[in-house]
Design a protein around this motif. Structure first.
Motif, PDB file in Angstrom:
ATOM      1  N   VAL A  59      58.371  88.577  44.958  1.00 17.28           N
ATOM      2  CA  VAL A  59      57.994  89.447  46.072  1.00 17.28           C
ATOM      3  C   VAL A  59      59.169  89.563  47.033  1.00 17.28           C
ATOM      4  CG1 VAL A  59      56.412  89.759  48.005  1.00 17.28           C
ATOM      5  CG2 VAL A  59      55.580  88.798  45.851  1.00 17.28           C
TER       6      VAL A  59
ATOM      7  N   ILE B 140      57.041  94.291  44.756  1.00 17.79           N
ATOM      8  CA  ILE B 140      56.786  93.258  43.751  1.00 17.79           C
ATOM      9  C   ILE B 140      57.549  93.650  42.499  1.00 17.79           C
ATOM     10  CG2 ILE B 140      55.028  92.009  42.449  1.00 17.79           C
ATOM     11  CD1 ILE B 140      52.993  92.807  44.514  1.00 17.79           C
TER      12      ILE B 140
ATOM     13  N   ALA C 295      52.591  95.611  41.427  1.00 17.26           N
ATOM     14  CA  ALA C 295      53.653  95.356  40.448  1.00 17.26           C
ATOM     15  C   ALA C 295      54.009  96.583  39.643  1.00 17.26           C
ATOM     16  CB  ALA C 295      53.227  94.228  39.505  1.00 17.26           C
TER      17      ALA C 295
ATOM     18  N   TYR D  41      55.973  87.031  39.104  1.00 12.39           N
ATOM     19  CA  TYR D  41      56.425  88.164  39.909  1.00 12.39           C
ATOM     20  C   TYR D  41      57.208  87.630  41.101  1.00 12.39           C
ATOM     21  CZ  TYR D  41      52.609  90.492  37.377  1.00 12.39           C
ATOM     22  OH  TYR D  41      51.769  90.969  36.407  1.00 12.39           O
TER      23      TYR D  41
END
Length: 554
Positions: free
Chosen positions: A410, A419, A344, A408
């Motif tokens: 993806v 991400i 991330a 998050y």
């Protein structure tokens, strides 16, 4: 005195006591055909439609017409959802919506005809967080180690030292089947996975154990029986931390970060009982050095490739903890294609350390030394280690002990794996111990004590301005309530809402064979699961006794 004439007397009587003219109302509606009445009812909103259903048996049947409620369901739930779908052509959304509305033979996953009034009531209860509550006793003694659970198609699978059991979340809340583990699987179960793409009558389950062994089982839902198909011997790699199954492939990951991909031969059934499986082929064995719990493993298949996804926690410099994802792609014949990793936050960049509000503001600011400057501010933003992680592509949801969650998104294509930056979710008033997210963005989270459940609508992420406003206003979640009808609910909504189930209390903490009050139950390991109709929690009593708490939205 002049005597009045009879004509004058008659006029006076008429003036004093005029006859009431009975109004004659023509019942034009009853003369219409059923097709025309349905056409009229199609223009009514849901409150008036439910009122018409109370007029007579005929109107009860007409007002409950499946196509009427299908249109109501479409206008209330599908249209707003379609507006959130990111598409380059708005007309494409409209055309797809019209094709959906023209479908005359919609069926659910089990092949049964969809009852749209029931679906409307179900979604309405989800939207308002309204559910009935019942409890299923799981164990009257403390379970060491804790039980492992999974949920699929209205069945909760429970694995512990006593064996493998399956409980139904439907009416009755009864045990479907149970079986003991084989002698080679005598150690504690540590992982459990259910094949979500298997047949409609059977479920295939893989159970991992502390000694590195795993077993494959079939649940015959109609015959209410478990069948043992295969036991893999113990491995020197150690405890199986997580497993995934998409037949004929099984993937396991150990606590020492060893990933193994197995392929079984095609399974045949002889008579009513399935035959035992031959030992699988070990297609690949990989080693990782950067995967930290909590983690999640999943399998995605196409006609030519297999994608293994491992979502995990990742410690970072100064920003505390974030999440990472590794995808391993293998051909259906077993050829290794690629492996790629994403996190991330990018290397040498810490967006989460400064984008979010202070997460550990209780840390004191040092007044001397090098930390007295900017580093002290960074320490206030350090992310704590996640308490749970749930990944269902493309959504990854992480819970934290500071009453928040992080979402998050993806992106996984042939060329890109990435991400997005995390979006913080507020709403809980106590520590969040577990969360689960589905493929359409619906998620459920629970507090440590299990007394606060929230339903989240996360579909589409937060790219749009409207979604950002809802995120800032804290309107993304609804707290689940166990009462059947709030005092302010309109009458037509009460008609659509299900009545509460009559459940008996599970006793007190001093009773050996029963459970305590709900306030004395504490959540065990943060496990939570849901499907289209139910949310299921595992709660543990003060002395270790455990129960499944089922929230029914039907």
């Amino acid at each position: 005195m002049v005597k009045r004439s009879r004509e004058d007397e008659d006029v006076e009587v008429v003036r004093r006591s005029p006859k009431r003219q009975r109004s004659i109302t023509l019942d034009r509606l009853s003369k219409l055909s059923d097709e025309l009445v349905l056409r009229v009812l199609s223009y009514l909103p849901v409150p008036q439609l439910t009122v018409c259903a109370r007029l007579s048996r005929k109107y009860n049947t007409l007002a409950g017409d499946n196509q009427l409620w299908k249109q109501q369901y479409y206008d209330r739930f599908v249209k707003p959802r379609a507006s959130k779908i990111v598409s380059g052509d708005a007309g494409d959304i409209t055309s797809r919506a019209l094709r959906w509305g023209a479908d005359e033979h919609s069926h659910n996953k089990l092949g049964a005809r969809t009852t749209w009034k029931r679906q409307y009531r179900l979604r309405q209860n989800w939207t308002r967080g309204q559910a009935t509550v019942s409890e299923i006793p799981v164990s009257v003694e403390a379970s060491v180690p804790p039980v492992i659970l999974q949920m699929h198609a209205g069945i909760v699978y429970v694995a512990d030292m006593g064996g493998l059991r399956a409980w139904s979340t439907k009416a009755g809340r009864k045990m479907v089947a149970q079986t003991s583990f084989e002698s080679s699987e005598s150690s504690s179960p540590t992982a459990l996975s259910v094949d979500t793409n298997h047949s409609q009558t059977t479920s295939r389950v893989v159970v991992g154990f502390e000694n590195g062994a795993f077993g494959v089982y079939d649940l015959d839902r109609e015959g209410a029986l478990f069948f043992h198909l295969y036991s893999h011997p113990a491995s020197s790699s150690g405890v199986i931390a997580t497993a995934a199954i998409s037949w004929p492939f099984v993937v396991t990951m150990t606590a020492t970060q060893s990933l193994s991909l197995y392929r079984f031969k095609r399974h045949t059934t002889k008579g009513t009982q399935p035959e035992a499986l031959d030992p699988p082929i070990l297609m690949h064995s990989l080693k990782s050095r950067s995967v930290w719990p909590p983690l999640s493993t999943s399998l995605r298949r196409t006609s030519t490739t297999i994608t293994i996804s491992i979502a995990y926690s990742l410690p970072t410099y100064l920003s505390g903890w974030t999440v990472g994802l590794q995808e391993v792609r293998v051909s259906s014949r077993g050829d290794f294609l690629s492996s790629r990793v994403a996190s991330a936050i990018e290397q040498h960049y810490r967006p989460l350390a400064f984008a979010a509000p202070p997460l550990v503001s209780h840390l004191p600011l040092p007044v001397i030394g090098p930390l007295a400057t900017s580093t002290a501010t960074e320490l206030r933003h350090i992310h704590s280690k996640p308490t749970s992680l749930s990944y269902t592509h493309p959504y990854m949801l992480v819970s934290h002990p500071d009453n928040t969650l992080t979402l998050y998104l993806v992106t996984s294509t042939d060329d890109i794996l990435s991400i997005s930056a995390g979006s913080r979710l507020w709403g809980h008033t106590s520590s969040v111990s577990g969360a689960h997210v589905g493929g359409r963005g619906k998620a459920v989270s629970v507090s440590r004590r299990g007394d606060e459940l929230r339903v989240w609508e996360l579909e589409g992420g937060f790219a749009s301005t409207a979604a950002k406003k809802r995120l800032a206003a804290g309107e993304l979640s609804i707290q689940i309530r166990s009462s059947s009808r709030p005092a302010t609910a309109p009458e037509w909504e009460m008609d659509l809402r299900s009545q509460p189930l009559s459940t008996k209390p599970l006793g007190s903490c001093a009773t050996e064979s029963q459970f305590t009050d709900k306030s004395d139950l504490t959540l065990t390991r943060g496990w939570i699961g849901f499907d289209e109709e139910n949310v299921v929690l595992l709660k543990e009593q003060c002395q270790g006794r455990q129960a499944l708490v089922v929230y029914d939205f039907t």
